[in-house]
Motif scaffolding. Structure first.
Motif, PDB file in Angstrom:
ATOM      1  N   PHE A  52     -11.981  -4.411  -1.010  1.00  0.00           N
ATOM      2  CA  PHE A  52     -10.526  -4.527  -1.072  1.00  0.00           C
ATOM      3  C   PHE A  52     -10.005  -5.217   0.181  1.00  0.00           C
ATOM      4  CE2 PHE A  52     -11.487  -1.146  -3.925  1.00  0.00           C
ATOM      5  CZ  PHE A  52     -10.498  -1.176  -4.897  1.00  0.00           C
ATOM      6  N   TYR A  53      -8.982  -6.039  -0.003  1.00  0.00           N
ATOM      7  CA  TYR A  53      -8.224  -6.615   1.105  1.00  0.00           C
ATOM      8  C   TYR A  53      -6.819  -6.055   0.931  1.00  0.00           C
ATOM      9  CZ  TYR A  53      -6.740  -9.973   4.599  1.00  0.00           C
ATOM     10  OH  TYR A  53      -6.258 -10.550   5.750  1.00  0.00           O
ATOM     11  N   LEU A  54      -6.391  -5.202   1.852  1.00  0.00           N
ATOM     12  CA  LEU A  54      -5.138  -4.453   1.732  1.00  0.00           C
ATOM     13  C   LEU A  54      -4.081  -5.048   2.653  1.00  0.00           C
ATOM     14  CD1 LEU A  54      -6.731  -0.895   1.988  1.00  0.00           C
ATOM     15  CD2 LEU A  54      -6.203  -2.172  -0.102  1.00  0.00           C
ATOM     16  N   VAL A  55      -2.963  -5.470   2.076  1.00  0.00           N
ATOM     17  CA  VAL A  55      -1.891  -6.100   2.851  1.00  0.00           C
ATOM     18  C   VAL A  55      -0.652  -5.224   2.834  1.00  0.00           C
ATOM     19  CG1 VAL A  55      -0.394  -8.118   3.051  1.00  0.00           C
ATOM     20  CG2 VAL A  55      -2.759  -8.388   2.261  1.00  0.00           C
ATOM     21  N   ASP A  56      -0.241  -4.747   3.997  1.00  0.00           N
ATOM     22  CA  ASP A  56       1.019  -4.015   4.138  1.00  0.00           C
ATOM     23  C   ASP A  56       1.302  -3.843   5.628  1.00  0.00           C
ATOM     24  OD1 ASP A  56       3.232  -2.203   4.027  1.00  0.00           O
ATOM     25  OD2 ASP A  56       2.526  -1.506   2.082  1.00  0.00           O
ATOM     26  N   ASP A  57       2.493  -4.241   6.052  1.00  0.00           N
ATOM     27  CA  ASP A  57       2.848  -4.115   7.468  1.00  0.00           C
ATOM     28  C   ASP A  57       3.676  -2.861   7.743  1.00  0.00           C
ATOM     29  OD1 ASP A  57       5.191  -4.910   6.239  1.00  0.00           O
ATOM     30  OD2 ASP A  57       5.733  -6.368   7.777  1.00  0.00           O
ATOM     31  N   ASP A  58       3.833  -2.013   6.729  1.00  0.00           N
ATOM     32  CA  ASP A  58       4.647  -0.813   6.861  1.00  0.00           C
ATOM     33  C   ASP A  58       3.807   0.367   7.343  1.00  0.00           C
ATOM     34  OD1 ASP A  58       6.944   0.713   6.728  1.00  0.00           O
ATOM     35  OD2 ASP A  58       6.830   1.056   4.568  1.00  0.00           O
ATOM     36  N   ARG A  59       4.478   1.270   8.028  1.00  0.00           N
ATOM     37  CA  ARG A  59       3.830   2.496   8.487  1.00  0.00           C
ATOM     38  C   ARG A  59       4.260   3.667   7.604  1.00  0.00           C
ATOM     39  NH1 ARG A  59       1.805   2.177  13.898  1.00  0.00           N
ATOM     40  NH2 ARG A  59       2.257   0.152  14.824  1.00  0.00           N
ATOM     41  N   VAL A  60       3.420   4.677   7.534  1.00  0.00           N
ATOM     42  CA  VAL A  60       3.748   5.888   6.784  1.00  0.00           C
ATOM     43  C   VAL A  60       4.889   6.588   7.502  1.00  0.00           C
ATOM     44  CG1 VAL A  60       2.905   8.114   5.958  1.00  0.00           C
ATOM     45  CG2 VAL A  60       1.356   6.142   6.005  1.00  0.00           C
ATOM     46  N   GLY A  61       5.948   6.887   6.758  1.00  0.00           N
ATOM     47  CA  GLY A  61       7.087   7.615   7.301  1.00  0.00           C
ATOM     48  C   GLY A  61       7.147   9.011   6.707  1.00  0.00           C
ATOM     49  N   ILE A  62       7.964   9.838   7.296  1.00  0.00           N
ATOM     50  CA  ILE A  62       8.094  11.211   6.802  1.00  0.00           C
ATOM     51  C   ILE A  62       8.568  11.222   5.348  1.00  0.00           C
ATOM     52  CG2 ILE A  62      10.450  11.596   7.619  1.00  0.00           C
ATOM     53  CD1 ILE A  62       7.558  14.136   7.761  1.00  0.00           C
ATOM     54  N   GLU A  63       9.324  10.191   4.956  1.00  0.00           N
ATOM     55  CA  GLU A  63       9.801  10.102   3.570  1.00  0.00           C
ATOM     56  C   GLU A  63       8.671   9.834   2.578  1.00  0.00           C
ATOM     57  OE1 GLU A  63       9.874   6.012   5.332  1.00  0.00           O
ATOM     58  OE2 GLU A  63      10.521   7.976   6.025  1.00  0.00           O
ATOM     59  N   ASN A  64       7.503   9.409   3.084  1.00  0.00           N
ATOM     60  CA  ASN A  64       6.341   9.150   2.233  1.00  0.00           C
ATOM     61  C   ASN A  64       5.472  10.382   2.011  1.00  0.00           C
ATOM     62  OD1 ASN A  64       6.220   6.283   4.211  1.00  0.00           O
ATOM     63  ND2 ASN A  64       6.786   6.208   2.058  1.00  0.00           N
ATOM     64  N   VAL A  65       5.808  11.473   2.664  1.00  0.00           N
ATOM     65  CA  VAL A  65       4.973  12.675   2.620  1.00  0.00           C
ATOM     66  C   VAL A  65       5.572  13.705   1.667  1.00  0.00           C
ATOM     67  CG1 VAL A  65       4.060  14.583   4.001  1.00  0.00           C
ATOM     68  CG2 VAL A  65       4.196  12.289   4.978  1.00  0.00           C
TER      69      VAL A  65
ATOM     70  N   GLY B  63       5.722  13.679  -4.129  1.00  0.00           N
ATOM     71  CA  GLY B  63       5.210  13.744  -5.487  1.00  0.00           C
ATOM     72  C   GLY B  63       4.552  12.471  -5.988  1.00  0.00           C
ATOM     73  N   THR B  64       4.835  11.336  -5.353  1.00  0.00           N
ATOM     74  CA  THR B  64       4.226  10.077  -5.797  1.00  0.00           C
ATOM     75  C   THR B  64       3.289   9.478  -4.759  1.00  0.00           C
ATOM     76  OG1 THR B  64       6.080   8.768  -4.952  1.00  0.00           O
ATOM     77  CG2 THR B  64       6.194   9.492  -7.249  1.00  0.00           C
ATOM     78  N   SER B  65       3.384   9.921  -3.541  1.00  0.00           N
ATOM     79  CA  SER B  65       2.606   9.346  -2.451  1.00  0.00           C
ATOM     80  C   SER B  65       1.344  10.151  -2.169  1.00  0.00           C
ATOM     81  CB  SER B  65       3.463   9.288  -1.183  1.00  0.00           C
ATOM     82  OG  SER B  65       2.713   8.810  -0.103  1.00  0.00           O
ATOM     83  N   LEU B  66       0.304   9.456  -1.777  1.00  0.00           N
ATOM     84  CA  LEU B  66      -0.957  10.099  -1.405  1.00  0.00           C
ATOM     85  C   LEU B  66      -1.016  10.430   0.087  1.00  0.00           C
ATOM     86  CD1 LEU B  66      -3.345   7.732  -3.394  1.00  0.00           C
ATOM     87  CD2 LEU B  66      -2.639  10.033  -4.014  1.00  0.00           C
ATOM     88  N   TYR B  67       0.014  10.066   0.821  1.00  0.00           N
ATOM     89  CA  TYR B  67       0.001  10.230   2.266  1.00  0.00           C
ATOM     90  C   TYR B  67       0.384  11.647   2.678  1.00  0.00           C
ATOM     91  CZ  TYR B  67      -0.355   5.194   2.034  1.00  0.00           C
ATOM     92  OH  TYR B  67      -0.777   3.922   1.749  1.00  0.00           O
ATOM     93  N   HIS B  68      -0.193  12.087   3.810  1.00  0.00           N
ATOM     94  CA  HIS B  68       0.029  13.427   4.341  1.00  0.00           C
ATOM     95  C   HIS B  68       0.723  13.347   5.695  1.00  0.00           C
ATOM     96  CE1 HIS B  68      -2.617  15.023   1.249  1.00  0.00           C
ATOM     97  NE2 HIS B  68      -3.450  14.040   1.537  1.00  0.00           N
TER      98      HIS B  68
ATOM     99  N   PHE C 164      -0.371   2.837  10.052  1.00  0.00           N
ATOM    100  CA  PHE C 164      -0.207   1.789   9.054  1.00  0.00           C
ATOM    101  C   PHE C 164      -0.753   2.248   7.708  1.00  0.00           C
ATOM    102  CE2 PHE C 164      -0.013  -1.039  12.801  1.00  0.00           C
ATOM    103  CZ  PHE C 164       1.141  -1.754  12.470  1.00  0.00           C
ATOM    104  N   LYS C 165       0.020   2.003   6.640  1.00  0.00           N
ATOM    105  CA  LYS C 165      -0.395   2.395   5.293  1.00  0.00           C
ATOM    106  C   LYS C 165      -1.714   1.724   4.904  1.00  0.00           C
ATOM    107  CE  LYS C 165       4.275   3.275   3.616  1.00  0.00           C
ATOM    108  NZ  LYS C 165       5.355   2.831   2.715  1.00  0.00           N
ATOM    109  N   ALA C 166      -1.872   0.450   5.236  1.00  0.00           N
ATOM    110  CA  ALA C 166      -3.095  -0.269   4.869  1.00  0.00           C
ATOM    111  C   ALA C 166      -4.326   0.333   5.545  1.00  0.00           C
ATOM    112  CB  ALA C 166      -2.970  -1.750   5.224  1.00  0.00           C
TER     113      ALA C 166
ATOM    114  N   CYS D 167       0.819  -1.218   0.000  1.00  0.00           N
ATOM    115  CA  CYS D 167       0.000   0.000   0.000  1.00  0.00           C
ATOM    116  C   CYS D 167       0.849   1.262   0.000  1.00  0.00           C
ATOM    117  CB  CYS D 167      -0.922  -0.005   1.220  1.00  0.00           C
ATOM    118  SG  CYS D 167      -2.075  -1.382   1.242  1.00  0.00           S
ATOM    119  N   GLY D 168       2.044   1.165  -0.570  1.00  0.00           N
ATOM    120  CA  GLY D 168       2.911   2.333  -0.680  1.00  0.00           C
ATOM    121  C   GLY D 168       2.466   3.219  -1.824  1.00  0.00           C
ATOM    122  N   ALA D 169       3.416   3.944  -2.410  1.00  0.00           N
ATOM    123  CA  ALA D 169       3.083   4.889  -3.478  1.00  0.00           C
ATOM    124  C   ALA D 169       2.384   4.195  -4.645  1.00  0.00           C
ATOM    125  CB  ALA D 169       4.347   5.602  -3.951  1.00  0.00           C
TER     126      ALA D 169
END
Length: 108
Positions: free
Chosen positions: A26-39, A42-47, A54-56, A8-10
């Motif tokens: 949808f069944y969303l699988v991701d064990d990663d958390r949103v990090g500051i690098e995801n904000v 330009g490619t990520s929808l995360y704020h 958790f991204k999922a 569920c990354g970029a």
């Protein structure tokens, strides 16, 4: 339609929100958390308000707010074998219309 999204990354989040329609599941699988690098990259929808979550889980909330689509987030850590994940998809989701999308960013 039923979707099983692995990652569920970029890439995974963009694909998911692009294909989602009202009442899709949808069944969303991701064990990663949103990090500051995801904000704001330009490619990520995360704020910034998503950092640490958790991204999922965040993506599931976005799906409902934007598309009225339903999602079950899975944040459990998984090992390198995707076989277990695929078997779980077939047990938990109706098999009549299922699309699996692998958007993991590594091969492990």
């Amino acid at each position: 339609m039923h979707f099983f999204i692995l990652g569920c990354g970029a890439l995974g989040s963009q694909i998911t929100l692009s294909i989602a329609l009202r009442d899709d599941t949808f069944y969303l699988v991701d064990d990663d958390r949103v990090g500051i690098e995801n904000v704001g990259n330009g490619t990520s929808l995360y704020h910034a308000s998503h950092v640490g979550r958790f991204k999922a889980v965040v993506l599931a909330e976005m799906l409902y707010r934007r598309c009225l689509a339903y999602a079950t987030p899975d944040t459990t850590t998984f090992d390198g074998s995707r076989r277990r994940i695929m078997e779980k998809a077939h047990r938990n989701v109706l098999n009549d219309r299922l699309l699996v999308i692998d958007a993991f960013d590594n091969r492990e």
